[in-house]
Design a protein around this motif. Structure first.
Motif, mmCIF file in Angstrom:
data_model
loop_
_atom_site.group_PDB
_atom_site.id
_atom_site.type_symbol
_atom_site.label_atom_id
_atom_site.label_comp_id
_atom_site.label_asym_id
_atom_site.label_seq_id
_atom_site.Cartn_x
_atom_site.Cartn_y
_atom_site.Cartn_z
ATOM 1 N N MET A 62 0.853 -1.192 0.000
ATOM 2 C CA MET A 62 0.000 0.000 0.000
ATOM 3 C C MET A 62 0.883 1.235 0.000
ATOM 4 N N SER A 63 0.543 2.198 -0.866
ATOM 5 C CA SER A 63 1.326 3.426 -0.933
ATOM 6 C C SER A 63 1.010 4.315 0.256
ATOM 7 N N ILE A 64 1.918 5.269 0.497
ATOM 8 C CA ILE A 64 1.682 6.227 1.582
ATOM 9 C C ILE A 64 0.411 7.034 1.321
ATOM 10 N N ALA A 65 0.197 7.393 0.073
ATOM 11 C CA ALA A 65 -1.004 8.165 -0.269
ATOM 12 C C ALA A 65 -2.270 7.392 0.046
ATOM 13 N N ASN A 66 -2.264 6.077 -0.289
ATOM 14 C CA ASN A 66 -3.433 5.246 0.027
ATOM 15 C C ASN A 66 -3.642 5.122 1.530
ATOM 16 N N ALA A 67 -2.556 4.996 2.260
ATOM 17 C CA ALA A 67 -2.670 4.888 3.716
ATOM 18 C C ALA A 67 -3.273 6.143 4.313
ATOM 19 N N ILE A 68 -2.805 7.309 3.820
ATOM 20 C CA ILE A 68 -3.370 8.571 4.326
ATOM 21 C C ILE A 68 -4.845 8.669 3.964
ATOM 22 N N SER A 69 -5.188 8.315 2.722
ATOM 23 C CA SER A 69 -6.584 8.393 2.271
ATOM 24 C C SER A 69 -7.485 7.478 3.089
ATOM 25 N N ASN A 70 -7.009 6.251 3.317
ATOM 26 C CA ASN A 70 -7.816 5.301 4.090
ATOM 27 C C ASN A 70 -8.021 5.777 5.524
ATOM 28 N N ALA A 71 -6.944 6.278 6.138
ATOM 29 C CA ALA A 71 -7.052 6.748 7.521
ATOM 30 C C ALA A 71 -7.973 7.957 7.622
ATOM 31 N N MET A 72 -7.869 8.863 6.654
ATOM 32 C CA MET A 72 -8.734 10.056 6.678
ATOM 33 C C MET A 72 -10.198 9.671 6.490
#
Length: 479
Positions: free
Chosen positions: A1-11
């Motif tokens: 999982m990319s960092i961008a996806n991780a941020i999006s999922n957490a948000m």
């Protein structure tokens, strides 16, 4: 999982947590609000990248229980209206043997006659007979006036119910339109759905109502017997016209009106479409229950009038006796409203130019001599005590003494009051049971607090992901 996806999922998780927390706060704040339905946040997976998608807010309503509650509310409205009427009738007619009862006034009159018969030469005792007769006539007048007042109150209540029903149907139609717009825009219409539920609940006080779901979150409304109240954008229009005051001789069509539906007058058979709530109960009071009591009072007044007129040998067939119909001789053909018109013959009322000696000598006697004659007074007492069949056309059956008939009518009124209150108690108990079940289906503060803890854990997990991403970014930037 990319960092961008991780941020999006957490948000997305934090946003869902915030919305869920708001939903729980609203549930707890409205735990006792009538018409409020518990909310739950509906979520789903956000595509292939993960995350959480908010699908909306779901109102949790047990439609079956809500429908039963509305029908029970209508039944209570019907029974409570009838019970209140019979309670008022008992107050004015009295309990058998009670201080304010009609039979007690008759007993007082009969006692005064017996006392005068023992001393017919005593003008004071004869005056007491006149006073007791006037008191009896006044009690009958007052009871009859109370019956007509109850009919007038029912007439006004019908007009009020119709106005409330029309206004509520207009409001439901408006809310249907607004809810449909919000639903099409994907916005939360829960507050409007709550309001619509409360408005429909108010309608159920007046008529039993059934709610049917339609497209785009709209509803159609029908009475329990099938009359269309609202199915589309334009609600049905009920009409009612009637004077505030109702008299004893007025009946349906002469000149009392029934309802109109969309401008068309309903027949008596079609009125069953609106049976079961306070509206139907008020029509029943105006057109059936109160006229029945009036008929019984008129029968008592006519029996009193006839017995005492027939007991006085000086009274001719066309002459009024001790009691009169507004000064004239009463007839079975004109019996309607007699209880409200009956009065003491002016020939024996000193204040109206009469002479009390006519009680012992006869109303049409030429002289009061001799002062010791008792035949007429004893005949009047005997007429009250005699067991005789009821006159035709009075609505009274069987043979009885006059006091027996008075007591029977009082017992009937008491029996109806007790029966109506018993029915009200049964229906109120059913409504209470259903309402308790609805409350149990509603907001449970313990369950809401458990869900709040779950959201707190979800918030902490998503926040931890963001902190981990932040730490990773800091490490990368520091290399």
């Amino acid at each position: 999982m990319s960092i961008a996806n991780a941020i999006s999922n957490a948000m997305s998780g934090l946003v869902a947590t915030a919305r869920g927390t708001e939903t729980i706060a609203a549930n707890l704040a409205n735990v006792m609000t009538p018409g409020y339905a518990r909310r739950e946040l509906a979520v789903g997976p956000q595509g292939f990248g993960g995350g959480v998608r908010i699908d909306g807010i779901t109102r949790i309503v047990n439609a079956s229980l809500l429908s039963e509650s509305r029908l029970a509310t209508s039944a209570v409205g019907d029974s409570s209206t009838r019970a209140a009427f019979f309670g008022r009738m008992e107050d004015v007619i009295g309990l058998p043997g009670g201080d304010g009862a009609l039979s007690t006034a008759l007993t007082g009159f009969r006692t005064a006659l017996g006392s005068a018969a023992a001393r017919p030469d005593d003008d004071i005792r004869l005056s007491e007979v006149v006073n007791a007769a006037s008191a009896l006539a006044t009690r009958l007048n007052g009871a009859a006036d109370a019956v007509q007042a109850a009919r007038g109150m029912a007439q006004q209540a019908i007009a009020s119910d119709v106005a409330e029903l029309n206004a509520s149907l207009e409001r439901v139609a408006y809310l249907n339109a607004q809810i449909s717009i919000l639903d099409a825009d994907g916005k939360d219409a829960s507050p409007l759905l709550d309001e619509r539920q409360q408005v429909i609940n108010r309608i159920s006080d007046i008529v039993p109502v059934q709610e049917v779901a339609r497209d785009r979150n709209k509803v159609a409304l029908f009475t329990a017997e099938g009359a269309v109240l609202l199915d589309g954008s334009v609600p049905a229009k009920l009409g009612f016209e009637g004077a505030a005051q109702v008299t004893a001789d007025q009946t349906v069509g002469a000149p009392l009106n029934l309802l109109t539906l969309n401008g068309a007058a309903l027949t008596a058979g079609q009125m069953r479409l609106f049976g079961g709530g306070s509206l139907a109960a008020n029509f029943a009071i105006r057109d059936e229950l109160a006229p029945q009591v009036q008929q019984e009072l008129d029968g008592l007044a006519f029996d009193l009038h006839q017995r005492l007129a027939d007991a006085d040998p000086s009274v001719g067939a066309a002459d009024p006796g001790l009691f009169t119909d507004g000064g004239a001789r009463a007839s079975a053909a004109g019996i309607i409203g007699l209880a409200g018109r009956i009065s003491v013959n002016a020939l024996v009322v000193p204040g109206q130019g009469g002479e009390v000696w006519r009680l012992r000598a006869g109303l049409q006697a030429a002289t009061g001599e001799p002062v010791g004659q008792t035949a007429v007074l004893n005949a009047l007492v005997g007429a009250i005590d005699a067991v005789a069949p009821a006159a035709a056309g009075t609505g009274i059956a069987g043979s009885d003494s006059l006091l027996g008939r008075f007591s029977t009518v009082e017992a009937h009124v008491v029996s109806r009051r007790v029966g109506s209150e018993g029915e009200l108690a049964i229906r109120s108990g059913r409504l209470t049971t259903i309402s308790s079940s609805l409350m149990a289906e509603g907001v449970d503060s313990d369950a809401e607090m458990q869900r709040l803890l779950q959201y707190e854990q979800s918030y902490a997990a998503n926040a931890r992901v963001l902190r981990a991403v932040d730490e990773m970014m800091n490490q990368i930037l520091g290399m």
